[in-house]
Design a protein around this motif. Structure first.
Motif, PDB file in Angstrom:
ATOM      1  N   THR A   1      11.100   6.727   8.099  1.00 32.84           N
ATOM      2  CA  THR A   1      11.842   5.478   8.244  1.00 32.84           C
ATOM      3  C   THR A   1      11.277   4.448   7.282  1.00 32.84           C
ATOM      4  OG1 THR A   1      10.351   4.739  10.005  1.00 32.84           O
ATOM      5  CG2 THR A   1      12.333   5.942  10.677  1.00 32.84           C
ATOM      6  N   PRO A   2      12.017   3.397   6.984  1.00 33.20           N
ATOM      7  CA  PRO A   2      11.504   2.384   6.048  1.00 33.20           C
ATOM      8  C   PRO A   2      10.207   1.751   6.530  1.00 33.20           C
ATOM      9  CG  PRO A   2      13.860   2.121   6.393  1.00 33.20           C
ATOM     10  CD  PRO A   2      13.397   3.126   7.409  1.00 33.20           C
ATOM     11  N   PRO A   3       9.172   1.665   5.677  1.00 33.93           N
ATOM     12  CA  PRO A   3       7.937   0.972   6.052  1.00 33.93           C
ATOM     13  C   PRO A   3       8.211  -0.488   6.403  1.00 33.93           C
ATOM     14  CG  PRO A   3       7.602   2.277   4.072  1.00 33.93           C
ATOM     15  CD  PRO A   3       9.074   2.273   4.341  1.00 33.93           C
ATOM     16  N   ALA A   4       7.348  -1.069   7.235  1.00 31.59           N
ATOM     17  CA  ALA A   4       7.557  -2.438   7.700  1.00 31.59           C
ATOM     18  C   ALA A   4       7.532  -3.442   6.557  1.00 31.59           C
ATOM     19  CB  ALA A   4       6.505  -2.791   8.750  1.00 31.59           C
ATOM     20  N   SER A   5       6.627  -3.268   5.597  1.00 27.62           N
ATOM     21  CA  SER A   5       6.535  -4.171   4.454  1.00 27.62           C
ATOM     22  C   SER A   5       7.362  -3.624   3.301  1.00 27.62           C
ATOM     23  CB  SER A   5       5.083  -4.338   4.003  1.00 27.62           C
ATOM     24  OG  SER A   5       5.018  -5.019   2.762  1.00 27.62           O
ATOM     25  N   VAL A   6       8.116  -4.497   2.655  1.00 28.20           N
ATOM     26  CA  VAL A   6       8.937  -4.042   1.523  1.00 28.20           C
ATOM     27  C   VAL A   6       8.084  -3.631   0.334  1.00 28.20           C
ATOM     28  CG1 VAL A   6      10.914  -5.441   2.217  1.00 28.20           C
ATOM     29  CG2 VAL A   6       9.224  -6.386   0.613  1.00 28.20           C
ATOM     30  N   TYR A   7       6.807  -3.956   0.343  1.00 23.47           N
ATOM     31  CA  TYR A   7       5.919  -3.587  -0.754  1.00 23.47           C
ATOM     32  C   TYR A   7       5.172  -2.282  -0.477  1.00 23.47           C
ATOM     33  CZ  TYR A   7       6.890  -8.406  -1.962  1.00 23.47           C
ATOM     34  OH  TYR A   7       7.534  -9.587  -2.258  1.00 23.47           O
ATOM     35  N   ASP A   8       5.386  -1.689   0.711  1.00 21.71           N
ATOM     36  CA  ASP A   8       4.746  -0.434   1.066  1.00 21.71           C
ATOM     37  C   ASP A   8       5.648   0.743   0.724  1.00 21.71           C
ATOM     38  OD1 ASP A   8       2.548  -1.755   2.007  1.00 21.71           O
ATOM     39  OD2 ASP A   8       3.062  -1.546   4.140  1.00 21.71           O
ATOM     40  N   THR A   9       5.037   1.909   0.571  1.00 21.08           N
ATOM     41  CA  THR A   9       5.767   3.141   0.305  1.00 21.08           C
ATOM     42  C   THR A   9       5.037   4.289   0.965  1.00 21.08           C
ATOM     43  OG1 THR A   9       6.709   4.526  -1.448  1.00 21.08           O
ATOM     44  CG2 THR A   9       4.508   3.657  -1.824  1.00 21.08           C
TER      45      THR A   9
ATOM     46  N   PHE B   1      11.132   9.215  -6.339  1.00 28.69           N
ATOM     47  CA  PHE B   1      12.439   8.658  -6.006  1.00 28.69           C
ATOM     48  C   PHE B   1      12.732   8.742  -4.510  1.00 28.69           C
ATOM     49  CE2 PHE B   1      12.726   8.939 -10.427  1.00 28.69           C
ATOM     50  CZ  PHE B   1      13.865   8.319 -10.900  1.00 28.69           C
ATOM     51  N   ASP B   2      12.215   9.776  -3.822  1.00 31.93           N
ATOM     52  CA  ASP B   2      12.557   9.928  -2.405  1.00 31.93           C
ATOM     53  C   ASP B   2      11.629   9.133  -1.490  1.00 31.93           C
ATOM     54  OD1 ASP B   2      10.447  12.092  -1.118  1.00 31.93           O
ATOM     55  OD2 ASP B   2      10.798  12.457  -3.244  1.00 31.93           O
ATOM     56  N   GLN B   3      10.510   8.650  -2.021  1.00 37.37           N
ATOM     57  CA  GLN B   3       9.594   7.770  -1.278  1.00 37.37           C
ATOM     58  C   GLN B   3       9.035   8.411  -0.007  1.00 37.37           C
ATOM     59  OE1 GLN B   3       9.059   5.317  -3.165  1.00 37.37           O
ATOM     60  NE2 GLN B   3      10.892   5.522  -4.419  1.00 37.37           N
ATOM     61  N   THR B   4       8.830   9.719  -0.044  1.00 41.23           N
ATOM     62  CA  THR B   4       8.199  10.429   1.071  1.00 41.23           C
ATOM     63  C   THR B   4       7.144  11.372   0.503  1.00 41.23           C
ATOM     64  OG1 THR B   4       9.622  12.409   1.116  1.00 41.23           O
ATOM     65  CG2 THR B   4      10.442  10.420   2.261  1.00 41.23           C
ATOM     66  N   PRO B   5       6.252  11.904   1.347  1.00 39.32           N
ATOM     67  CA  PRO B   5       5.280  12.887   0.849  1.00 39.32           C
ATOM     68  C   PRO B   5       5.940  14.187   0.401  1.00 39.32           C
ATOM     69  CG  PRO B   5       4.570  11.925   2.937  1.00 39.32           C
ATOM     70  CD  PRO B   5       5.982  11.503   2.744  1.00 39.32           C
ATOM     71  N   LEU B   6       7.209  14.399   0.777  1.00 40.70           N
ATOM     72  CA  LEU B   6       7.906  15.626   0.408  1.00 40.70           C
ATOM     73  C   LEU B   6       8.403  15.542  -1.035  1.00 40.70           C
ATOM     74  CD1 LEU B   6      10.065  15.932   3.656  1.00 40.70           C
ATOM     75  CD2 LEU B   6       7.864  17.040   3.180  1.00 40.70           C
ATOM     76  N   PRO B   7       8.356  16.645  -1.774  1.00 35.07           N
ATOM     77  CA  PRO B   7       8.796  16.614  -3.189  1.00 35.07           C
ATOM     78  C   PRO B   7      10.306  16.797  -3.332  1.00 35.07           C
ATOM     79  CG  PRO B   7       7.930  18.776  -2.681  1.00 35.07           C
ATOM     80  CD  PRO B   7       7.773  17.967  -1.421  1.00 35.07           C
ATOM     81  N   TYR B   8      11.068  15.934  -2.702  1.00 34.08           N
ATOM     82  CA  TYR B   8      12.518  16.066  -2.754  1.00 34.08           C
ATOM     83  C   TYR B   8      13.099  15.528  -4.060  1.00 34.08           C
ATOM     84  CZ  TYR B   8      13.984  18.070   1.670  1.00 34.08           C
ATOM     85  OH  TYR B   8      14.245  18.945   2.692  1.00 34.08           O
TER      86      TYR B   8
ATOM     87  N   GLU C   1       0.842  -1.196   0.000  1.00 31.87           N
ATOM     88  CA  GLU C   1       0.000   0.000   0.000  1.00 31.87           C
ATOM     89  C   GLU C   1       0.875   1.244   0.000  1.00 31.87           C
ATOM     90  OE1 GLU C   1      -3.381   2.192   2.840  1.00 31.87           O
ATOM     91  OE2 GLU C   1      -2.502   0.262   3.411  1.00 31.87           O
ATOM     92  N   ASN C   2       0.391   2.282  -0.659  1.00 32.86           N
ATOM     93  CA  ASN C   2       0.987   3.600  -0.538  1.00 32.86           C
ATOM     94  C   ASN C   2       0.392   4.230   0.716  1.00 32.86           C
ATOM     95  OD1 ASN C   2       1.568   6.405  -0.714  1.00 32.86           O
ATOM     96  ND2 ASN C   2       1.873   6.212  -2.924  1.00 32.86           N
ATOM     97  N   LEU C   3       1.178   4.325   1.758  1.00 27.68           N
ATOM     98  CA  LEU C   3       0.682   4.770   3.058  1.00 27.68           C
ATOM     99  C   LEU C   3       0.335   6.249   3.072  1.00 27.68           C
ATOM    100  CD1 LEU C   3       3.260   2.825   5.280  1.00 27.68           C
ATOM    101  CD2 LEU C   3       0.972   2.109   4.563  1.00 27.68           C
ATOM    102  N   THR C   4       0.742   6.980   2.043  1.00 31.88           N
ATOM    103  CA  THR C   4       0.419   8.402   1.949  1.00 31.88           C
ATOM    104  C   THR C   4      -0.880   8.630   1.192  1.00 31.88           C
ATOM    105  OG1 THR C   4       2.755   9.025   2.021  1.00 31.88           O
ATOM    106  CG2 THR C   4       1.224  10.645   1.126  1.00 31.88           C
ATOM    107  N   THR C   5      -1.036   7.985   0.053  1.00 36.09           N
ATOM    108  CA  THR C   5      -2.211   8.224  -0.794  1.00 36.09           C
ATOM    109  C   THR C   5      -3.316   7.192  -0.595  1.00 36.09           C
ATOM    110  OG1 THR C   5      -1.376   6.892  -2.639  1.00 36.09           O
ATOM    111  CG2 THR C   5      -0.663   9.200  -2.529  1.00 36.09           C
ATOM    112  N   GLY C   6      -2.986   6.048  -0.003  1.00 35.22           N
ATOM    113  CA  GLY C   6      -3.965   4.976   0.157  1.00 35.22           C
ATOM    114  C   GLY C   6      -4.089   4.077  -1.055  1.00 35.22           C
TER     115      GLY C   6
END
Length: 735
Positions: free
Chosen positions: A273-281, A327-334, A215-220
């Protein structure tokens, strides 16, 4: 697991020793003369027995692929020695392929793949949408080593041939429905029938859906889901015994969600920090994700007489891709990248196939006219800018080729071939900075003036090469054939579509072609009429490899850019072994093993402004030292009146690197995948029930990644993973 690889290597050596010892005598009858059937391939553009072809070829029939539970061509990676065939990072249907250490990971327009993909002899120029699903096919052939003579374009590492079924004059219909883990629901329908004595029509439709593994934990949104539709239409006309025509159309549409990576380390900003599941972002970038590819082809064959056949293959293909990669895998537009790709290609090939008492061959002319274009943004939030890149590459390619074999004696055959290729290319490259960390006007963002133009040039170049091939084949017995060959591969040069002429001025000069020279010795045949095998050892000299290096800088030279260098040279050598053993009438075993040693002799980079050899700290990517596959199919008749078939298998890949720079965070340790497929065919064979279990031990393994470490881009190190454990059941009806 290394013990498994070593055991396979010893078994390979022992098997080869058995083969050599058998050369001194003819194979004796065993009472099972018809157990080993003849495998027919078209590796040299003409139908031949696999044993007679002086090329390392893996041929997987539709039956074998079905037995082992293969669903798309990435399954070739498990069953083919020294091959990497995977879904590209940040993608659902873009293909990356490596064979014997040679390939191309970057699917950006303008870059050419190192392994050629062909569907019914039509070259597929771009990797987008090239993760082909396995339906309505006859077989898949994997040709290892340079195929520059008969296939030419970008087959410097090898070629993958996807061969579909012909319709014929017998009505056929098949429909299957699959339900599985993560709410998998697939439907495949195919069939064909004659409408007259000379005309037949065929069609195939496939619909694949599945919930995401994560799951994308930011967008659902779901991560690693599947939403793909594909179909084919074909018509075959045989007006006389000497003429055959086939018109075919195919289309694939992938509407799966964007596939973002898994953050592997803590961020420098935001406390992610890295999400618990490797398939999450936790990726925050949203936007359209859609890939559409389609093609139309016309094949004509004229059997002029007993020694001459003329063939024409005309094709037009196009593709459009819209994608977003955070690429940065966060809600921030880095480090956010929305991208749009498009490509069009027209190709025409004429072939003349010859067959005499002691000689055979093929000669032809090939023409390609293609355009690959695209635009993407690099949104660098902490710098307050967006870096826009756009451009296109127009390619016109001509080739003349031939390959001829002559039997010097009843047992000794010599083959000589060559291909002359001329690629005329024109590249347009544009790169600019816009203030504001949002999409640029080029990708549909707010209209605003350019802050700084970094690159803006048009260049043209002609790349020309003659690539030869020569081989000797000797039949030690009717059952054992050996060969020795030399072949050369060529991949033309071009320009880096991401090049920043302000940061790296040399990018406007482009990069030169790659060359591979390969020497190969092989032994093929059968022993005791129940053991079919092929083996090869090879040595390759690889020159002027096109390697992408990343440059990250801060003000006043703000941004991130790449430069493609012809880094130097390398040495590659290894061995391959494949076998099928008919152990009993009900039990068949399969084995393949590949050993690969690849190292850089020279790795020259100009990123620092002056040439530096860093070969001592560079490694080959996607090239494990050991690849192993072991499987067996057990069939039992009279099970509830039908036939039961069970195929367990295990595949192993030793540790490998995702990039030329070793990275302890992203490099993948060796792993094994355990699969189980089973099917029950009802009496009469009109319907069947199948079971497929993949990755039964639930191994976690990386297939791709990005590395933008450091504070500039929020320590963006991310990885993409292969599928977890899954189960599925399939009901199939046939007529």
């Amino acid at each position: 697991m290394n013990r498994i690889a070593r055991a396979a290597l010893l078994a390979s050596a022992a098997w080869s020793a058995m083969s050599v010892s058998a050369l001194a005598q003819e194979t004796q009858p065993t009472g099972n003369e018809d157990v080993v059937g003849e495998v027919i391939v078209t590796a040299r553009r003409r139908e031949e027995a696999l044993q007679d072809v002086p090329i390392a070829v893996t041929s997987l029939s539709s039956e074998r692929l079905e037995q082992t539970g293969a669903t798309d061509i990435t399954a070739l990676q498990q069953q083919t020695p020294n091959a990497t065939v995977q879904v590209a990072r940040g993608s659902n249907s873009t293909l990356i392929s490596f064979i014997r250490g040679v390939g191309q990971q970057d699917p950006l327009w303008g870059f050419e793949p190192g392994v050629g993909l062909y569907v019914d002899d039509v070259y597929i120029a771009r990797p987008q949408g090239a993760v082909l699903d396995i339906f309505d096919i006859n077989r898949i052939e994997v040709l290892r080593g340079p195929q520059g003579t008969l296939y030419g374009r970008n087959t410097i590492g090898g070629a993958i041939k996807y061969v579909t079924d012909r319709i014929g004059q017998t009505p056929e219909f098949e429909a299957s429905a699959t339900l599985g883990s993560y709410r998998q629901a697939d439907v495949i329908v195919s069939g064909g029938a004659p409408v007259s004595e000379t005309l037949s029509f065929g069609a195939a439709f496939a619909r694949y859906t599945r919930d995401g593994f994560g799951e994308n934990l930011t967008t659902g949104e779901e991560q690693y889901n599947r939403d793909v539709t594909g179909w084919r239409l074909s018509a075959e006309w045989t007006p006389t015994d000497a003429l055959f025509f086939r018109l075919a159309y195919d289309r694939v549409e992938d509407n799966s969600n964007p596939r973002h990576g898994h953050r592997e380390v803590n961020s420098t900003v935001g406390g992610y920090t890295p999400p618990a599941s490797v398939y999450d972002t936790e990726a925050g970038l949203t936007g359209e994700q859609r890939v559409v590819t389609e093609g139309l082809s016309l094949t004509g064959e004229w059997y002029v007489n007993d020694w001459l056949t003329l063939r024409s293959i005309t094709a037009n293909r196009r593709g459009d891709t819209a994608t977003v990669i955070d690429f940065d895998q966060t809600p921030l537009p880095y480090l956010d990248v929305p991208a749009i790709y498009s490509d069009n290609q027209f190709s025409q090939e004429f072939q003349a196939l010859f067959e005499g008492d002691r000689w055979s061959g093929v000669a032809g002319i090939y023409y390609l006219d293609s355009t690959a274009a695209g635009v993407f943004d690099t949104i660098a939030g902490n710098l307050g800018v967006v870096i826009a890149a756009a451009g296109s590459v127009d390619t016109t390619s001509w080739s003349v080729f031939g390959d001829f074999s002559y039997e010097l004696t009843d047992r000794l055959e010599v083959s000589v071939g060559g291909r002359w290729t001329q690629d005329d290319k024109t590249g347009d490259v544009y790169r600019a900075f816009f203030l504001g960390a949002t999409r640029s006007p080029l990708t549909g963002g707010t209209v605003r003036p350019v802050f700084a133009t970094r690159t803006d040039y048009t260049a043209s170049e002609t790349f020309e090469r003659f690539t030869p091939r020569v081989s000797l084949t000797y039949d030690f017995t009717d059952a054992l054939t050996g060969y020795a060959s030399y072949s050369q591969g060529f991949k033309s040069g071009g320009w880096d579509m991401r090049g920043d002429a302000f940061l790296t001025p040399q990018t406007v000069n482009g990069y030169d072609p790659e060359i591979v020279d390969t020497f190969e010795v092989g032994l093929k045949g059968n022993i005791g009429r129940r053991f079919l095998f092929s083996s090869a050892v090879f040595y390759s000299a690889y020159e002027d490899q096109q390697i992408t290096s990343q440059v990250v800088a801060t003000l006043p030279a703000t941004g991130i850019a790449s430069i493609v260098d012809n880094v130097g040279s390398s040495t590659i050598y290894g061995a391959e072994f494949e076998a099928t053993a008919f152990l009993t009438d009900n039990l068949t075993a399969f084995l393949s093993y590949g050993y690969l040693h690849a190292e850089f002799d020279e790795f020259i980079t100009y990123v620092t402004g002056s040439p530096v050899d860093i070969s001592n700290i560079r490694v080959f990517q996607n090239s494990p030292e050991h690849t192993v596959f072991l499987g067996a199919t057990w069939t039992q008749p009279d099970v509830f009146g039908g036939e039961l078939s069970v195929t367990p298998s295990i595949s192993y890949r030793s540790d490998y690197h995702l990039f030329e720079a070793a990275d302890p965070i992203l490099d993948q340790d060796g792993y094994a995948l355990v699969d189980l497929a089973a099917s029950w065919d009802a009496p009469g064979g009109n319907w069947s029930l199948g079971f497929n279990g993949r990755n039964l031990t639930d191994e976690t393994y990386r297939v791709g990644g990005y590395n933008f470490a450091g504070a500039t881009f929020n320590n963006s190190i991310s990885a993409f993973y292969g599928p977890p454990r899954t189960f599925s059941f399939t009901l199939t009806a046939r007529y």
